[in-house]
Design a protein around this motif. Structure first.
Motif, PDB file in Angstrom:
ATOM      1  N   LEU A  97      19.248  26.403  13.970  1.00  0.00           N
ATOM      2  CA  LEU A  97      19.222  25.197  12.860  1.00  0.00           C
ATOM      3  C   LEU A  97      18.043  25.289  13.109  1.00  0.00           C
ATOM      4  O   LEU A  97      17.205  24.096  12.671  1.00  0.00           O
ATOM      5  N   GLU A  98      17.296  24.760  14.097  1.00  0.00           N
ATOM      6  CA  GLU A  98      15.903  24.387  14.528  1.00  0.00           C
ATOM      7  C   GLU A  98      14.575  24.947  13.853  1.00  0.00           C
ATOM      8  O   GLU A  98      14.094  24.252  13.538  1.00  0.00           O
ATOM      9  N   TYR A  99      14.825  26.211  14.128  1.00  0.00           N
ATOM     10  CA  TYR A  99      14.210  27.151  13.440  1.00  0.00           C
ATOM     11  C   TYR A  99      13.808  26.530  11.897  1.00  0.00           C
ATOM     12  O   TYR A  99      12.950  26.606  11.002  1.00  0.00           O
ATOM     13  N   TYR A 100      15.055  26.169  11.132  1.00  0.00           N
ATOM     14  CA  TYR A 100      14.882  26.102   9.813  1.00  0.00           C
ATOM     15  C   TYR A 100      14.953  24.830   9.788  1.00  0.00           C
ATOM     16  O   TYR A 100      13.957  24.706   8.501  1.00  0.00           O
ATOM     17  N   ALA A 101      15.053  23.964  10.348  1.00  0.00           N
ATOM     18  CA  ALA A 101      14.769  22.548  10.185  1.00  0.00           C
ATOM     19  C   ALA A 101      13.237  22.348  10.241  1.00  0.00           C
ATOM     20  O   ALA A 101      12.916  21.826   9.898  1.00  0.00           O
ATOM     21  N   SER A 102      12.507  23.034  11.131  1.00  0.00           N
ATOM     22  CA  SER A 102      10.617  23.590  10.686  1.00  0.00           C
ATOM     23  C   SER A 102      10.558  23.082   9.787  1.00  0.00           C
ATOM     24  O   SER A 102       9.351  22.970   9.679  1.00  0.00           O
ATOM     25  N   MET A 103      11.156  23.898   8.782  1.00  0.00           N
ATOM     26  CA  MET A 103      10.688  24.178   7.684  1.00  0.00           C
ATOM     27  C   MET A 103      10.580  23.058   6.391  1.00  0.00           C
ATOM     28  O   MET A 103      10.450  23.079   4.759  1.00  0.00           O
ATOM     29  N   TYR A 104      10.849  22.310   7.026  1.00  0.00           N
ATOM     30  CA  TYR A 104      11.291  21.004   6.221  1.00  0.00           C
ATOM     31  C   TYR A 104      10.770  19.724   6.748  1.00  0.00           C
ATOM     32  O   TYR A 104       9.789  19.972   7.871  1.00  0.00           O
ATOM     33  N   ASP A 105      10.320  19.157   5.525  1.00  0.00           N
ATOM     34  CA  ASP A 105       9.757  17.602   6.209  1.00  0.00           C
ATOM     35  C   ASP A 105      10.732  16.545   7.409  1.00  0.00           C
ATOM     36  O   ASP A 105      11.777  16.563   6.571  1.00  0.00           O
ATOM     37  N   ASN A 106      10.498  15.919   8.689  1.00  0.00           N
ATOM     38  CA  ASN A 106      11.437  15.080   8.667  1.00  0.00           C
ATOM     39  C   ASN A 106      12.823  15.715   9.064  1.00  0.00           C
ATOM     40  O   ASN A 106      13.758  15.022   8.433  1.00  0.00           O
ATOM     41  N   ILE A 107      12.938  16.373   9.788  1.00  0.00           N
ATOM     42  CA  ILE A 107      14.685  16.683  10.202  1.00  0.00           C
ATOM     43  C   ILE A 107      14.708  16.408  12.215  1.00  0.00           C
ATOM     44  O   ILE A 107      14.332  16.671  12.464  1.00  0.00           O
ATOM     45  N   ARG A 108      15.658  14.761  11.678  1.00  0.00           N
ATOM     46  CA  ARG A 108      15.717  14.870  13.035  1.00  0.00           C
ATOM     47  C   ARG A 108      16.603  15.126  13.905  1.00  0.00           C
ATOM     48  O   ARG A 108      17.566  16.459  13.414  1.00  0.00           O
ATOM     49  N   LYS A 109      16.630  15.262  15.232  1.00  0.00           N
ATOM     50  CA  LYS A 109      17.277  15.934  16.133  1.00  0.00           C
ATOM     51  C   LYS A 109      19.123  15.639  15.515  1.00  0.00           C
ATOM     52  O   LYS A 109      19.550  16.182  15.863  1.00  0.00           O
ATOM     53  N   SER A 110      18.494  14.396  15.418  1.00  0.00           N
ATOM     54  CA  SER A 110      20.057  13.498  15.539  1.00  0.00           C
ATOM     55  C   SER A 110      21.157  14.019  13.950  1.00  0.00           C
ATOM     56  O   SER A 110      22.033  14.466  14.036  1.00  0.00           O
ATOM     57  N   SER A 111      19.883  14.665  12.955  1.00  0.00           N
ATOM     58  CA  SER A 111      20.326  15.131  11.827  1.00  0.00           C
ATOM     59  C   SER A 111      21.425  16.250  12.006  1.00  0.00           C
ATOM     60  O   SER A 111      22.089  16.514  11.779  1.00  0.00           O
ATOM     61  N   ILE A 112      20.732  17.502  12.827  1.00  0.00           N
ATOM     62  CA  ILE A 112      20.853  18.874  13.040  1.00  0.00           C
ATOM     63  C   ILE A 112      22.556  18.482  13.979  1.00  0.00           C
ATOM     64  O   ILE A 112      23.536  19.015  13.807  1.00  0.00           O
ATOM     65  N   ASP A 113      22.379  17.353  15.010  1.00  0.00           N
ATOM     66  CA  ASP A 113      23.730  16.788  15.397  1.00  0.00           C
ATOM     67  C   ASP A 113      25.198  16.931  14.099  1.00  0.00           C
ATOM     68  O   ASP A 113      26.017  16.958  14.737  1.00  0.00           O
ATOM     69  N   GLU A 114      24.383  16.297  13.830  1.00  0.00           N
ATOM     70  CA  GLU A 114      25.742  15.429  12.260  1.00  0.00           C
ATOM     71  C   GLU A 114      25.862  16.535  12.349  1.00  0.00           C
ATOM     72  O   GLU A 114      26.879  16.668  11.745  1.00  0.00           O
ATOM     73  N   VAL A 115      25.432  17.410  10.965  1.00  0.00           N
ATOM     74  CA  VAL A 115      25.352  18.492  10.597  1.00  0.00           C
ATOM     75  C   VAL A 115      27.108  19.867  11.759  1.00  0.00           C
ATOM     76  O   VAL A 115      28.264  20.186  10.597  1.00  0.00           O
ATOM     77  N   VAL A 116      25.977  19.547  12.652  1.00  0.00           N
ATOM     78  CA  VAL A 116      26.845  20.235  13.952  1.00  0.00           C
ATOM     79  C   VAL A 116      28.809  19.858  14.011  1.00  0.00           C
ATOM     80  O   VAL A 116      29.387  20.916  14.215  1.00  0.00           O
ATOM     81  N   ASN A 117      28.515  18.499  13.709  1.00  0.00           N
ATOM     82  CA  ASN A 117      29.192  18.115  13.851  1.00  0.00           C
ATOM     83  C   ASN A 117      30.534  18.573  12.230  1.00  0.00           C
ATOM     84  O   ASN A 117      32.167  17.979  12.560  1.00  0.00           O
ATOM     85  N   LEU A 118      29.987  18.264  12.057  1.00  0.00           N
ATOM     86  CA  LEU A 118      30.495  18.202  10.242  1.00  0.00           C
ATOM     87  C   LEU A 118      31.076  19.742  10.399  1.00  0.00           C
ATOM     88  O   LEU A 118      32.211  19.848   9.617  1.00  0.00           O
ATOM     89  N   VAL A 119      30.342  20.266  10.133  1.00  0.00           N
ATOM     90  CA  VAL A 119      31.125  21.730  10.842  1.00  0.00           C
ATOM     91  C   VAL A 119      31.737  22.388  11.558  1.00  0.00           C
ATOM     92  O   VAL A 119      32.501  23.686  12.090  1.00  0.00           O
ATOM     93  N   LYS A 120      32.467  21.366  12.172  1.00  0.00           N
ATOM     94  CA  LYS A 120      32.795  21.735  13.403  1.00  0.00           C
ATOM     95  C   LYS A 120      32.308  22.091  14.109  1.00  0.00           C
ATOM     96  O   LYS A 120      33.586  23.540  15.570  1.00  0.00           O
ATOM     97  N   MET A 121      31.420  22.678  14.600  1.00  0.00           N
ATOM     98  CA  MET A 121      31.325  23.933  15.798  1.00  0.00           C
ATOM     99  C   MET A 121      30.040  23.149  16.961  1.00  0.00           C
ATOM    100  O   MET A 121      28.766  23.822  17.656  1.00  0.00           O
ATOM    101  N   SER A 122      30.346  22.045  17.578  1.00  0.00           N
ATOM    102  CA  SER A 122      29.748  21.392  18.306  1.00  0.00           C
ATOM    103  C   SER A 122      30.493  22.505  19.740  1.00  0.00           C
ATOM    104  O   SER A 122      29.188  22.018  20.378  1.00  0.00           O
ATOM    105  N   GLN A 123      30.764  23.092  19.492  1.00  0.00           N
ATOM    106  CA  GLN A 123      31.731  23.026  21.577  1.00  0.00           C
ATOM    107  C   GLN A 123      30.837  24.322  21.659  1.00  0.00           C
ATOM    108  O   GLN A 123      30.483  24.530  22.344  1.00  0.00           O
ATOM    109  N   ARG A 124      30.290  25.412  20.911  1.00  0.00           N
ATOM    110  CA  ARG A 124      29.927  26.728  20.033  1.00  0.00           C
ATOM    111  C   ARG A 124      28.097  26.644  19.763  1.00  0.00           C
ATOM    112  O   ARG A 124      28.172  27.905  20.020  1.00  0.00           O
ATOM    113  N   ILE A 125      27.804  25.651  19.844  1.00  0.00           N
ATOM    114  CA  ILE A 125      26.472  25.632  19.158  1.00  0.00           C
ATOM    115  C   ILE A 125      25.426  25.840  19.852  1.00  0.00           C
ATOM    116  O   ILE A 125      24.464  26.800  19.531  1.00  0.00           O
TER     117      ILE A 125
END
Lengths: 304, 612
Positions: A97-125
């Protein structure tokens, strides 16, 4: 507003016309379905929207940006899932996710955490992708599509590999996004039952051509519905309905009658007084499956 | 731009997370440490092959002075002998001389040798004893190395010993004396014997005896005490003797011409040859001996100065003895083989001149090194500099790694399907492709640079850092080693760039990892084969304009010479034969092709439908 617009899309691969003049639109807040038999051109269309296929002729506009001439701006606004999402197995889910995020402008780390929570993958991320099951990879696939909070989502068979809970979660997520965030969703799928539950509108495609557009969840609040009567004497029932000069027919294993809801008790009484036994009275809607099959076999649909 | 750099950073991280690539890269990097270690371990083995004149030699009177003839070393023998209480083993340089002398002595003592004059027996024994004592000087001086410079004095010394012996026995009957000295290996016949020793005045005899004594005194000084100036004196005297002998022979030949005019041409050729020998001795051999004395460079020792002197001597010999024919002579029927070899007079002349230049340069450089007492790289093959330059071949290994990385990086995305999630981002395909291209290229070049740095340090550790301080000598002036190493280092990186670019392009075009790796490797092997075996045919001139000779660009920077066989480098051999190879052209063409590969990659990638 119009988030996605396809105008007369034509795609020719090796002198074969895969798509022959496809046009459709998706507006914000809408969930639009894309249906068709195998080989109809659904995946081709979606790949052309996401820039994986070149456009032979026609135009694709995403949020006002032409995909052919303004690719970067167009892609900024759309997130996609194309078939099974193949991720880098050697990296963890987060690293992907960080790799893909790098190709957009200004995706904060917290955005990644949010999205991970949204898809319920925080345990295995933080585990390597090669240890993920299919369902987990599909969830990361959804996550990468949402990373940059796009206004349009383009999904090709997104429920592949998800268990029923996962399917419901995805359905709820899409509905939430479209109704509360104004996200437009364009889904192609084989699961007709799912499509019925999610979509507001459906386009049907066959042999590279658009053969139908259907609106689901018609709010027929004029109070007139179609009802199906299951009786022990269908002939007599049909005869009686015909005598009422009403819109009726033989369908769904029973006799249908279009009428106002208030009149049901009256009709039932009439039938009973004629000596007809009534098993059930159901509010009937033509299922999507019926429409689908009739439309596609109507066009001499062969499985390709 | 900064976004692009950031993208490259992420791509680098992406690549390094592949264990496969990481391990391959580390293995390649380890070569830079392994090479010096292996080099250091095999050092002693190499030294035996390196130093010139491993075989002991002597100046042969029979074949012309200045021509070195090897001493035959016969294996086997009948066991160690003992003389004066000293045991002499079979590997001693004088074992054969002494054992032959002892056997001759035994034969006489036991009466097996028959003399016409019985008195000759005792005289013969005396001579044999004197000769044994003569060789024992060597043994007692502890000389066991065949390469010891004093060994070659034995020829003239032995002659002088016989002279002295005969002059001292002038009162004896000549016939008796003559028979006696046959036992000691006497070179002249009866007439010669009489002329030299008998038919002379007593003054001449005294004079000759003094000369012999003087010679032997210096001889014993040189052998017993290692007196180097004494040796040089004797060596120069020996050379002057050769000159005199040649002049006598010239006179004799000139008389022959008058008697046999039909042989004039043949005899004149012989006279010319002798005159050249004398010129060589006068101009080259004698001054070199004096130079050795001045700089105290003892011959036969395994020191770089002797290699430098060998280079000078070889150049001098070539320049004096080598004949460059005129066009007329070239076309004569007896020189047909030359015509076959070179094709045309122009090429022959060009090559002869090229060789001449090389020898002149070699001599100049050798002299500079000797004068400044700093060895050039080529004289110290086990020095840090030499090893560093040889290590430029590391660029080939990094190039192979580049092929691995280039072939893998795009094709793996196609084969694993990750390309699809990659291309739906808001970046044009060209940007994505170029970010990967440069990320991988940077990794390759870093491995190359790091490897060379590690190697430079490791060389210093294993072979000594001081060697780096000596300059590289060229005809135009001396350059510090690093100033000459840096361009070579940069040039060889082009090999890496090209190999990587070609594999990268194939990766985009074929989307298949295996094919993208195998094709460049096969091409590389093909180029090597062509350059090693096929390039020498006259028909292959055109390959100078293709990249084929330049894939192993490092070979253009290796130290090379024609005089030492261990420094044979094929590309320079080809250049001497007229093939227009140049490192600069190679660099340019490889860089241009690399850029072309990148462009083709972009063009192909942009229009691709991603079907998998």
């Amino acid at each position: 507003m119009e988030l996605l617009k396809l105008e007369n899309l034509v795609k020719i691969i090796r002198r074969k016309k895969i798509l022959d003049g496809i046009s459709l639109t998706v507006n914000s807040g809408e969930i639009v379905g894309f249906l068709g038999p195998n080989g109809a051109g659904k995946t081709t269309t979606i790949k052309m929207i996401m820039g994986l296929f070149t456009i032979t002729s026609g135009r694709i506009t995403v949020c006002g940006y032409d995909v052919a001439t303004d690719f970067e701006n167009a892609m900024r606004n759309v997130g996609g899932i194309i078939e099974n999402p193949d991720l880098y197995k050697r990296m963890t889910g987060r690293q992907n996710l960080e790799y893909y995020a790098s190709m957009y402008d200004n995706i904060r780390k917290s955005s990644i955490d949010e999205v991970v929570n949204l898809v319920k993958m925080s345990q295995r991320i933080n585990d390597k992708v090669k240890s993920y099951s299919l369902g987990m990879r599909q969830r990361i696939g959804v996550a990468q599509a949402l990373l940059h909070t796009p206004r349009l989502l383009v999904l090709d068979e997104p429920t592949n590999g998800l268990d029923p809970i996962g399917i419901k979660e995805l359905r709820d997520l899409l509905k939430y996004l479209s109704k509360n965030a104004g996200v437009g969703v364009f889904i192609s799928s084989h699961l007709l039952s799912e499509m019925e539950l999610i979509c507001d509108r459906i386009y049907i495609i066959d042999n590279g051509r658009m053969i139908g557009e259907k609106t689901i969840n018609q709010t027929e609040d004029n109070g007139i519905y179609r009802y199906t009567f299951n009786t022990d004497d269908d002939e007599k029932t049909l005869e009686y309905f015909k005598s009422l000069d009403a819109n009726c027919g033989r369908e769904n294993g029973g006799i249908t009658l279009v009428m106002k809801r208030e009149r049901i008790p009256e009709i039932i009484n009439a039938l009973v007084s004629k000596g007809i036994g009534i098993y059930a009275v159901n509010q009937a809607q033509r299922t999507l499956e019926q429409d689908f099959i009739s439309m596609t076999t109507g066009t001499k649909g062969q499985i390709r | 731009m900064s976004k692009f750099l950031r993208q490259i950073g992420f791509e680098i991280k992406n690549i390094l997370m592949s264990k496969f690539i990481l391990i391959a890269g580390i293995l390649v990097l380890l070569i830079s440490v392994a090479a010096p270690v292996i080099g250091a371990l095999s050092k002693t083995g190499r030294q035996d092959n390196y130093y010139p004149e491993p075989v002991p030699y002597y100046d042969s009177a029979a074949y012309g002075y200045g021509v070195k003839m090897p001493i035959d070393i016969y294996p086997g023998g009948s066991g160690p002998i003992t003389v004066d209480g000293i045991v002499i083993g079979e590997m001693n340089p004088f074992y054969w001389n002494l054992s032959t002398l002892l056997q001759s002595k035994k034969a006489i003592e036991q009466g097996n040798t028959v003399f016409t004059h019985p008195e000759s027996a005792n005289i013969a024994l005396d001579l044999l004893d004197a000769q044994i004592a003569f060789f024992m000087h060597y043994v007692k001086a502890g000389i066991t190395d065949y390469n010891d410079y004093r060994i070659q004095l034995q020829w003239e010394g032995g002659n002088k010993l016989i002279d002295k012996f005969i002059y001292e026995h002038s009162g004896t009957d000549p016939a008796v004396l003559f028979e006696a000295v046959q036992q000691g290996g006497f070179p002249l016949d009866q007439d010669g014997f009489n002329k030299k020793y008998i038919d002379i005045t007593s003054e001449q005899r005294l004079f000759a005896l003094e000369a012999a004594d003087e010679y032997l005194a210096k001889f014993y000084d040189a052998v017993d005490n290692g007196n180097f100036p004494a040796y040089i004196d004797l060596a120069i005297e020996q050379q002057r003797g050769f000159i005199k002998n040649n002049e006598d022979q010239i006179a004799m030949l000139q008389k022959n011409i008058i008697d046999n005019p039909e042989q004039e041409q043949y005899l004149n050729e012989q006279i010319e040859s002798l005159k050249k020998q004398n010129e060589s001795i006068e101009k080259n051999q004698i001054p070199m001996l004096m130079y050795r004395l001045e700089k105290n460079i003892v011959p036969g020792l395994r020191i770089w100065q002797n290699t430098a002197i060998a280079d000078i001597e070889e150049a001098q010999n070539w320049l004096i003895y080598n004949v460059i024919y005129t066009e007329e002579q070239f076309n004569e029927p007896q020189n047909q083989s030359l015509k076959q070899q070179y094709g045309s007079y122009a090429r022959y002349l060009a090559e002869m001149n090229a060789q001449k230049n090389e020898y002149v340069n070699n001599e100049l450089i050798a002299r500079k090194c000797l004068d400044t007492e700093k060895p050039d790289m080529k004289y110290v093959p086990d020095g840090a500099r030499s090893q560093a330059v040889q290590f430029l071949s590391y660029s080939v290994f990094v190039a192979l790694f580049g092929v691995l990385l280039g072939g893998w990086i795009i094709a793996s995305e196609f084969q694993s399907g990750t390309i699809r999630l990659l291309l739906i981002r808001p970046k044009t395909r060209s940007k994505i492709l170029m970010a990967k291209f440069f990320a991988a290229l940077i990794i390759c070049l870093l491995i190359y640079a790091a490897g060379c740095c590690v190697n430079l340090i490791a060389n210093g550790i294993f072979f000594g850092f001081p060697d780096y301080s000596y300059p590289n000598f060229t005809v135009n002036g001396d350059v510090s080693f690093f100033a000459s190493y840096a361009p070579a280092f940069l040039a060889c990186s082009v090999t890496v760039i090209f190999a990587f670019s070609a594999a990268f392009m194939l990766s985009v075009l074929t989307k298949n990892i295996a094919v993208s790796i195998i094709i460049p490797v096969v091409c590389f092997i093909g180029c090597t084969i062509v350059m090693t075996y096929l390039a020498f045919s006259r028909l292959m001139e055109w390959i100078a304009y293709t990249p084929i000779p330049y894939v192993s660009l490092y070979s253009f920077y290796l130290p090379h010479s024609t005089s030492a066989s261990y420094n044979y480098v094929p590309v320079f051999e080809l250049m001497k034969r007229g093939m227009p190879l140049s490192a600069e052209y190679g660099i340019m063409i490889l860089l241009v092709l690399s850029a072309a590969c990148a462009v083709v990659s972009i063009l192909a990638f942009r229009k691709k439908d991603i079907t998998n």
